[in-house]
Design a protein around this motif. Structure first.
Motif, PDB file in Angstrom:
ATOM      1  N   LEU A  50      40.617  44.212  44.249  1.00 42.50           N
ATOM      2  CA  LEU A  50      39.557  43.909  45.213  1.00 42.50           C
ATOM      3  C   LEU A  50      39.540  44.878  46.384  1.00 42.50           C
ATOM      4  O   LEU A  50      38.743  44.721  47.312  1.00 42.50           O
ATOM      5  CB  LEU A  50      39.723  42.473  45.741  1.00 42.50           C
ATOM      6  CG  LEU A  50      39.517  41.351  44.723  1.00 42.50           C
ATOM      7  CD1 LEU A  50      39.899  40.009  45.328  1.00 42.50           C
ATOM      8  CD2 LEU A  50      38.071  41.316  44.239  1.00 42.50           C
ATOM      9  N   TYR A  90      36.852  36.954  39.591  1.00 41.70           N
ATOM     10  CA  TYR A  90      36.929  38.412  39.401  1.00 41.70           C
ATOM     11  C   TYR A  90      36.666  38.766  37.940  1.00 41.70           C
ATOM     12  O   TYR A  90      35.948  39.744  37.645  1.00 41.70           O
ATOM     13  CB  TYR A  90      38.306  38.910  39.831  1.00 41.70           C
ATOM     14  CG  TYR A  90      38.482  40.396  39.641  1.00 41.70           C
ATOM     15  CD1 TYR A  90      37.962  41.312  40.560  1.00 41.70           C
ATOM     16  CD2 TYR A  90      39.146  40.892  38.517  1.00 41.70           C
ATOM     17  CE1 TYR A  90      38.111  42.672  40.374  1.00 41.70           C
ATOM     18  CE2 TYR A  90      39.299  42.256  38.317  1.00 41.70           C
ATOM     19  CZ  TYR A  90      38.780  43.145  39.249  1.00 41.70           C
ATOM     20  OH  TYR A  90      38.923  44.494  39.057  1.00 41.70           O
ATOM     21  N   LYS A 145      32.748  39.455  42.472  1.00 42.21           N
ATOM     22  CA  LYS A 145      33.759  39.999  43.380  1.00 42.21           C
ATOM     23  C   LYS A 145      33.678  39.399  44.776  1.00 42.21           C
ATOM     24  O   LYS A 145      34.701  39.228  45.442  1.00 42.21           O
ATOM     25  CB  LYS A 145      33.630  41.526  43.447  1.00 42.21           C
ATOM     26  CG  LYS A 145      34.026  42.219  42.149  1.00 42.21           C
ATOM     27  CD  LYS A 145      34.080  43.732  42.326  1.00 42.21           C
ATOM     28  CE  LYS A 145      34.535  44.412  41.046  1.00 42.21           C
ATOM     29  NZ  LYS A 145      34.636  45.892  41.200  1.00 42.21           N
ATOM     30  N   TYR A 182      40.363  34.915  47.798  1.00 41.19           N
ATOM     31  CA  TYR A 182      41.594  35.666  48.095  1.00 41.19           C
ATOM     32  C   TYR A 182      41.919  35.589  49.582  1.00 41.19           C
ATOM     33  O   TYR A 182      43.082  35.407  49.973  1.00 41.19           O
ATOM     34  CB  TYR A 182      41.416  37.124  47.661  1.00 41.19           C
ATOM     35  CG  TYR A 182      42.676  37.956  47.781  1.00 41.19           C
ATOM     36  CD1 TYR A 182      43.611  37.980  46.750  1.00 41.19           C
ATOM     37  CD2 TYR A 182      42.939  38.695  48.921  1.00 41.19           C
ATOM     38  CE1 TYR A 182      44.761  38.735  46.861  1.00 41.19           C
ATOM     39  CE2 TYR A 182      44.091  39.448  49.044  1.00 41.19           C
ATOM     40  CZ  TYR A 182      45.005  39.463  48.005  1.00 41.19           C
ATOM     41  OH  TYR A 182      46.169  40.202  48.122  1.00 41.19           O
ATOM     42  N   LEU A 192      36.742  37.626  46.478  1.00 39.80           N
ATOM     43  CA  LEU A 192      37.282  38.080  47.755  1.00 39.80           C
ATOM     44  C   LEU A 192      37.408  36.929  48.747  1.00 39.80           C
ATOM     45  O   LEU A 192      38.400  36.826  49.481  1.00 39.80           O
ATOM     46  CB  LEU A 192      36.376  39.174  48.330  1.00 39.80           C
ATOM     47  CG  LEU A 192      36.812  39.781  49.669  1.00 39.80           C
ATOM     48  CD1 LEU A 192      38.206  40.402  49.557  1.00 39.80           C
ATOM     49  CD2 LEU A 192      35.798  40.801  50.158  1.00 39.80           C
TER      50      LEU A 192
END
Length: 522
Positions: free
Chosen positions: A431, A386, A391, A398, A395
């Protein structure tokens, strides 16, 4: 009549005496070569440990008997073994076996010398020959089992050790049988064996300590404390039990009490690497980082190839923001333990702070590949991606982290560290996936926090459970918190895992039983 009888008796006695051969005055009695006439003196010098006098008598005896006195050769072989001349002792025991081929003791000593020379397969062959001569000798079965352990033939080793226990129960046989189960990774069977051993010998402090350590390995603290307490009751100076008790207190955050215990251990074993590792992590828990580094470097000096000490040194240097030193120690730890994901994660943290982003990504990728359970790895990797503007990659990491968290929550009711939760929530909001969060805030009472399954899973990538190292790891748990410590000061700073435990000296002996030290009388 009476005079005639007396005269006849006197004449008969005189005639009988006249028939006996008489020795001339001044002539000594003839000496016959008796092979064993000085065995008593050899035995006396040996049991008094007067080995020089013993060897002198043996030399004289062998000269008189032209090297045919088996007992003298046997004792000389024992003396050579005590002096470290194993090959010479082997040759002499083989001579004894030639002089008396039906004696099982001679073959046992030949096999023992072969074992000490590292010739385990040859030793098993000789022990099997000895077993044919004496099928009810527990020592032969026990030593055969030990030789099979070194040959990695655990099934045969278990059979022989069970045979030894049927013939005669001994503490050492139980210890070796338990070690086999530990080497196979079967902790439950090992505990059963040690429980039987404690029932047989309830005052054996080594058995009590080992059983307590196994319960400590499983996290059954009540039983662990009970057995370690019993060991200290019988032997208050048992440093292994004291070290284990101190590590339990250290795990629960009682650093001052743990340091008090370690002072006692320091008097007994001042050069113990696990001791100084644990002392260093106590200081780390008290935020005395300079003292922690001093103690850990002493532990590293005493055990330079122990990766757990290097791990802790890297962690402390990361905490002090000395990233180059942290990189140095973590790289060394990875060389010794290349399959542990957390090491690569910490290395990536150091590389990130050293502004080497590409290598940090590679380290994180390797950590994700190796560690399938710890959500911290994915969280820290997502933070790095990030911050680099990736991104989509962040993601993906995550979401992978959320899957691991769900699995951990389904398998147990453990709660997560509050700062780790806060980090995940900030990253989720950044996010724009905040609604999918699966975290729950733990209670405010720090004592109610449980260590997460992720940290305990990381320990599973250490050496196989049941080896001298894994057993010792339970003995000397050096984890300062056993929770996920702070270090997440926002989405730019990755979270660091807790320090690793370290094992002390092995509690289990791997050598076979020595043959009876009593000397055989002829």
């Amino acid at each position: 009549m009476a005079e005639e009888r007396l005269q006849r008796r006197t004449q008969f006695t005189a005639s009988a005496e006249s028939q006996k051969p008489r020795l001339k005055k001044g002539c000594p009695a003839p000496e016959f070569p008796i092979l064993e006439k000085q065995n008593w003196l050899i035995h006396l010098h040996y049991i008094r440990k007067d080995y020089e006098a013993c060897k002198a008598v043996i030399k004289e005896q062998l000269q008189e008997t032209q090297g045919l006195c088996e007992y003298a050769i046997y004792v000389q072989a024992l003396i050579f073994r005590l002096e470290g001349n194993i090959q010479e002792s082997l040759e002499l025991f083989q001579t004894c076996a030639v002089l008396s081929p039906q004696c099982a003791d001679n073959l046992k000593q030949v096999a023992r010398s072969l074992f000490l020379l590292g010739k385990h397969k040859a030793a098993t062959e000789v022990y099997n020959e000895a077993a044919k001569l004496n099928q009810k000798d527990w020592e032969i079965c026990h030593n055969l089992g030990v030789c099979y352990i070194y040959l990695k033939q655990f099934t045969k080793a278990q059979d022989q050790l069970h045979n030894a226990l049927q013939l005669n129960k001994h503490d050492l046989t139980y210890i070796m049988l338990g070690k086999i189960h530990l080497l196979e990774g079967d902790l439950d069977k090992a505990i059963e064996i040690y429980k039987k051993a404690v029932e047989f010998s309830p005052e054996n402090t080594e058995l009590l300590t080992t059983l307590g350590l196994l319960y400590l390995q499983l996290g059954i603290y009540q039983k662990a404390f009970e057995h370690l307490g019993n060991a200290l009751t019988y032997d208050p100076t048992n440093y292994k039990a004291i070290l284990a008790a101190g590590s339990m207190m250290q795990t629960h955050g009682d650093f001052d009490v743990a340091l008090t215990k370690y002072r006692v251990v320091a008097c007994a074993v001042p050069e113990s690497p696990p001791l100084w590792n644990n002392i260093g992590m106590c200081f780390f828990g008290k935020k005395k980082y300079v003292a922690a580094i001093s103690c850990l470097k002493r532990a590293n000096y005493l055990a330079p190839f122990d990766w757990k000490i290097l791990y802790n040194l890297g962690l402390v240097h990361l905490t002090m923001q000395q990233y180059a030193s942290a990189f140095h120690f973590l790289s060394a730890a990875i060389n010794f333990q290349p399959k542990m994901g957390e090491l690569y994660m910490l290395l990536a943290v150091a590389l990130t702070n050293l502004e080497d982003t590409e290598n940090a990504k590679r380290a994180y990728a390797e950590a994700v590949r190796l560690d399938k359970c710890n959500p911290l790895v994915n969280l820290n990797y997502a933070v790095l991606l990030y911050n680099q503007g990736e991104k989509q990659g962040a993601l993906a990491q995550y979401q992978e982290m959320e899957k691991k968290v769900n699995l951990l929550k389904d398998s147990s009711s453990l709660e997560f560290d509050s700062e780790m939760v806060e980090m995940a929530q900030k990253l989720g909001a950044a996010l724009q996936v905040g609604e999918a969060l699966v975290w729950t805030k733990p209670g405010k009472d720090p004592k109610s926090k449980h260590r997460t399954t992720s940290t305990s899973k990381a320990a599973s990538f250490q050496q196989p459970l049941g080896s001298n190292q894994a057993l010792g790891q339970a003995m000397s748990s050096a984890a300062a918190h056993r929770k996920l410590p702070s270090g997440a000061g926002g989405t730019s700073q990755p979270t660091k895992p807790p320090p690793l435990p370290l094992e002390p000296e092995p509690a289990v002996e791997a050598s076979p039983a020595e043959a009876p030290s009593q000397i055989r009388e002829k």
